[in-house]
Design a protein around this motif. Structure first.
Motif, mmCIF file in Angstrom:
data_model
loop_
_atom_site.group_PDB
_atom_site.id
_atom_site.type_symbol
_atom_site.label_atom_id
_atom_site.label_comp_id
_atom_site.label_asym_id
_atom_site.label_seq_id
_atom_site.Cartn_x
_atom_site.Cartn_y
_atom_site.Cartn_z
ATOM 1 N N ASN A 283 104.553 59.686 54.003
ATOM 2 C CA ASN A 283 105.465 60.076 53.138
ATOM 3 C C ASN A 283 105.724 58.990 51.968
ATOM 4 N N SER A 284 104.864 58.135 51.840
ATOM 5 C CA SER A 284 104.932 57.325 50.567
ATOM 6 C C SER A 284 104.972 57.985 49.386
ATOM 7 N N ARG A 285 104.119 59.136 49.251
ATOM 8 C CA ARG A 285 104.048 60.019 48.084
ATOM 9 C C ARG A 285 105.188 60.638 47.947
ATOM 10 N N LYS A 286 105.772 61.076 49.077
ATOM 11 C CA LYS A 286 107.018 61.784 48.676
ATOM 12 C C LYS A 286 108.227 61.044 48.329
ATOM 13 N N THR A 287 108.267 59.730 48.802
ATOM 14 C CA THR A 287 109.383 58.740 48.510
ATOM 15 C C THR A 287 109.100 57.924 47.132
ATOM 16 N N GLY A 288 108.037 58.217 46.440
ATOM 17 C CA GLY A 288 107.556 57.383 45.231
ATOM 18 C C GLY A 288 107.406 56.024 45.531
ATOM 19 N N LEU A 289 106.937 55.447 46.560
ATOM 20 C CA LEU A 289 106.653 54.169 46.893
ATOM 21 C C LEU A 289 105.165 53.565 46.628
ATOM 22 N N TYR A 290 104.243 54.481 46.274
ATOM 23 C CA TYR A 290 102.837 54.369 46.057
ATOM 24 C C TYR A 290 102.504 53.796 44.502
ATOM 25 N N GLY A 291 103.637 53.736 43.862
ATOM 26 C CA GLY A 291 103.391 53.118 42.618
ATOM 27 C C GLY A 291 102.372 53.965 41.516
ATOM 28 N N ASP A 292 101.643 53.301 40.655
ATOM 29 C CA ASP A 292 100.759 54.136 39.840
ATOM 30 C C ASP A 292 99.402 54.145 40.103
ATOM 31 N N VAL A 293 98.924 53.793 41.509
ATOM 32 C CA VAL A 293 97.583 53.706 42.017
ATOM 33 C C VAL A 293 96.946 55.435 42.019
ATOM 34 N N LYS A 294 95.943 55.388 41.454
ATOM 35 C CA LYS A 294 95.329 56.647 41.436
ATOM 36 C C LYS A 294 95.235 57.292 42.696
ATOM 37 N N TYR A 295 95.424 58.558 43.250
ATOM 38 C CA TYR A 295 95.496 59.170 44.645
ATOM 39 C C TYR A 295 95.077 60.527 44.395
ATOM 40 N N THR A 296 94.479 60.862 45.462
ATOM 41 C CA THR A 296 93.695 62.149 45.709
ATOM 42 C C THR A 296 94.326 62.740 46.947
ATOM 43 N N PRO A 297 95.103 63.663 47.107
ATOM 44 C CA PRO A 297 95.557 64.341 48.331
ATOM 45 C C PRO A 297 94.609 64.507 49.152
ATOM 46 N N ASN A 298 94.974 63.990 50.555
ATOM 47 C CA ASN A 298 94.064 63.943 51.789
ATOM 48 C C ASN A 298 94.723 64.790 53.153
ATOM 49 N N LYS A 299 94.192 65.726 53.618
ATOM 50 C CA LYS A 299 95.004 66.379 54.651
ATOM 51 C C LYS A 299 95.341 65.493 55.785
ATOM 52 N N LEU A 300 94.627 64.409 55.988
ATOM 53 C CA LEU A 300 94.758 63.418 57.096
ATOM 54 C C LEU A 300 95.723 62.390 56.782
ATOM 55 N N ASP A 301 96.197 62.327 55.545
ATOM 56 C CA ASP A 301 96.911 61.199 55.216
ATOM 57 C C ASP A 301 98.626 61.039 55.564
ATOM 58 N N ARG A 302 98.891 62.127 55.946
ATOM 59 C CA ARG A 302 100.557 62.347 56.146
ATOM 60 C C ARG A 302 101.410 62.140 54.822
ATOM 61 N N GLY A 303 100.892 62.529 53.919
ATOM 62 C CA GLY A 303 101.552 62.004 52.735
ATOM 63 C C GLY A 303 101.634 60.906 52.283
ATOM 64 N N GLY A 304 100.510 60.011 52.351
ATOM 65 C CA GLY A 304 100.397 58.676 51.751
ATOM 66 C C GLY A 304 99.458 57.603 52.505
ATOM 67 N N CYS A 305 99.180 57.790 53.753
ATOM 68 C CA CYS A 305 98.579 56.697 54.556
ATOM 69 C C CYS A 305 97.234 56.481 53.935
ATOM 70 N N GLY A 306 96.623 55.335 53.967
ATOM 71 C CA GLY A 306 95.246 55.303 53.345
ATOM 72 C C GLY A 306 94.421 55.760 54.677
ATOM 73 N N VAL A 307 93.182 56.507 53.839
ATOM 74 C CA VAL A 307 92.134 57.135 54.816
ATOM 75 C C VAL A 307 90.710 56.621 54.332
ATOM 76 N N VAL A 308 90.014 56.196 55.292
ATOM 77 C CA VAL A 308 88.858 55.599 55.140
ATOM 78 C C VAL A 308 87.708 56.007 56.054
ATOM 79 N N GLN A 309 86.664 56.718 55.364
ATOM 80 C CA GLN A 309 85.750 57.360 56.092
ATOM 81 C C GLN A 309 86.239 58.445 57.112
ATOM 82 N N GLY A 310 87.236 59.341 56.874
ATOM 83 C CA GLY A 310 87.975 60.327 57.615
ATOM 84 C C GLY A 310 89.007 59.503 58.798
ATOM 85 N N GLU A 311 89.156 58.260 58.704
ATOM 86 C CA GLU A 311 90.148 57.591 59.685
ATOM 87 C C GLU A 311 91.289 57.238 58.880
ATOM 88 N N ARG A 312 92.225 57.634 59.498
ATOM 89 C CA ARG A 312 93.735 57.274 58.893
ATOM 90 C C ARG A 312 93.948 55.813 59.180
#
Length: 386
Positions: free
Chosen positions: A346-375
């Motif tokens: 939910n960091s995307r929802k609450t605006g806590l992500y800053g200006d870091v470039k982000y690509t929506p991912n179905k695994l990230d629950r609205g903001g968690c980092g995902v690496v090789q498909g692992e949240r």
């Protein structure tokens, strides 16, 4: 297991934990060592810290002259289980125990009560007993009085008009607030206007109300508890059955938590100690972590940043964004790094992500980092300071 018990305590709002003298002393010494005048000519408010029981009050009363305080104020809370237990220590007051009372004490000076040439905790306790006796007599006390609450809050609630008025006249707010009210308490203190030193859950760093204060260096973490273990006293009638084996110590009536920390905006030396780190190449060659040694650093699937799973594995020669564990904040040096945002649910929802470039991912629950498909768990997004 301690973390699970902390969560249960929050949910049940059974979070009456009382801070030990040694924990207070260790923490306060860090600020005194950095700036010996940090408390000089300051008014300190200790909300929800019963003067008859609170180690916060006793500690700062004992050191009132050492630190050059202007005033020390402490308030108790009418519904606190401690209030209705401790009164028996100061006389037979059954009627008062039934009704419950919240106190306010205001000290502008302290003295050697028993005239033995030494001012210590015994003087504080004897002074309190004397003022308690005056309060309930025709003489009255000049420093100790009852709080009355208002139409919305019980006596001693930090949100009441009485305690809020005391906040307004104070310079520094110090206490161990209820975990369940931490967000509201920090908002009430307003670290942009008041100095503070309080204990809270480490997970609070990811709260939408707290993270921006850390990111903007309005508030930061204090000195960590010894070995990451914080011990607190419990009220005598507390339900101890909810704590796992090894968390509650019946001999000392203490409970141990690993997931708590000090939050402050008072400066201390540890905050300016630079992290000793290695380069990309040296980490891959010499790191003690098997996830790093002999491997390349991986990029997030959804952030333009690399995953750094350990604070001591931050490469010195990388100029881009890095995702590091939230435990990084224990060692965060604002002269060395900039906090760009937070990668968490939910960091995307609450605006806590800053200006870091982000690509929506179905695994990230609205903001968690995902690496090789692992949240991944919550990550602080940082960058080396230019």
């Amino acid at each position: 297991m301690a973390n699970q018990n902390l969560t249960k305590a929050k949910r049940a709002k059974k979070d009456e934990f009382y801070t030990r003298w040694e924990e207070i002393e260790k923490e306060v010494n860090a600020y005194i060592e950095y700036n010996k005048d940090v408390f000089r000519n300051k008014t300190i408010l200790l909300p929800a810290d019963d003067p008859f029981e609170s180690n916060f009050f006793k500690y700062f009363a004992v050191h009132f002259n050492d630190y050059g305080l202007k005033k020390l104020i402490a308030t108790s809370y009418d519904s606190s289980p401690v209030v209705n237990q401790q009164l028996s220590l100061f006389g037979d007051e059954e009627e008062e125990k039934k009704t419950g009372k919240a106190y306010k004490i205001e000290l502008t000076h302290v003295e050697d009560f028993d005239h033995d040439g030494v001012f210590n905790i015994k003087d504080v306790e004897n002074f309190l007993l004397s003022e308690k006796m005056k309060l309930n007599s025709s003489v009255g006390s000049n420093v100790l009085s009852y709080l009355h609450g208002d139409d919305k809050y019980v006596p001693g609630d930090f949100r009441s008009k009485e305690v809020t008025s005391l906040r307004d006249e104070s310079d520094i707010i110090i206490t161990n607030p209820p975990f369940s009210l931490f967000r509201e308490f920090i908002k009430w203190v307003n670290p942009k206007e008041k100095e503070l030193l309080v204990i809270g859950s480490f997970n609070a760093v990811t709260y939408k109300e707290i993270f921006p204060l850390l990111q903007e260096n309005i508030m930061w973490l204090g000195v960590p508890f010894q070995s990451g273990n914080a011990y607190f006293y419990l009220p005598k009638e507390a339900d101890t059955s909810r704590f796992a084996k090894g968390v509650y110590d019946p001999e000392n009536n203490t409970v141990k938590f690993r997931n708590v920390c000090w939050f402050t905006n008072l400066d201390h030396g540890r905050r300016h100690a630079p992290l000793s780190l290695m380069s990309f190449a040296d980490n891959i060659k010499f790191s003690k972590h098997k996830q790093i040694k002999g491997h390349e650093y991986l990029k997030y699937d959804n952030y333009d940043a690399i995953e750094v799973p350990f604070t001591d594995a931050i490469p010195t020669d990388y100029d881009g964004i890095m995702g590091v564990p939230i435990s990084f904040l224990d060692k965060y040096n604002p002269d060395q790094f900039v906090i760009e945002g937070l990668a968490a649910g939910n960091s995307r929802k609450t605006g806590l992500y800053g200006d870091v470039k982000y690509t929506p991912n179905k695994l990230d629950r609205g903001g968690c980092g995902v690496v090789q498909g692992e949240r991944k768990y919550a990550r602080i997004l940082i960058k080396k300071k230019e």
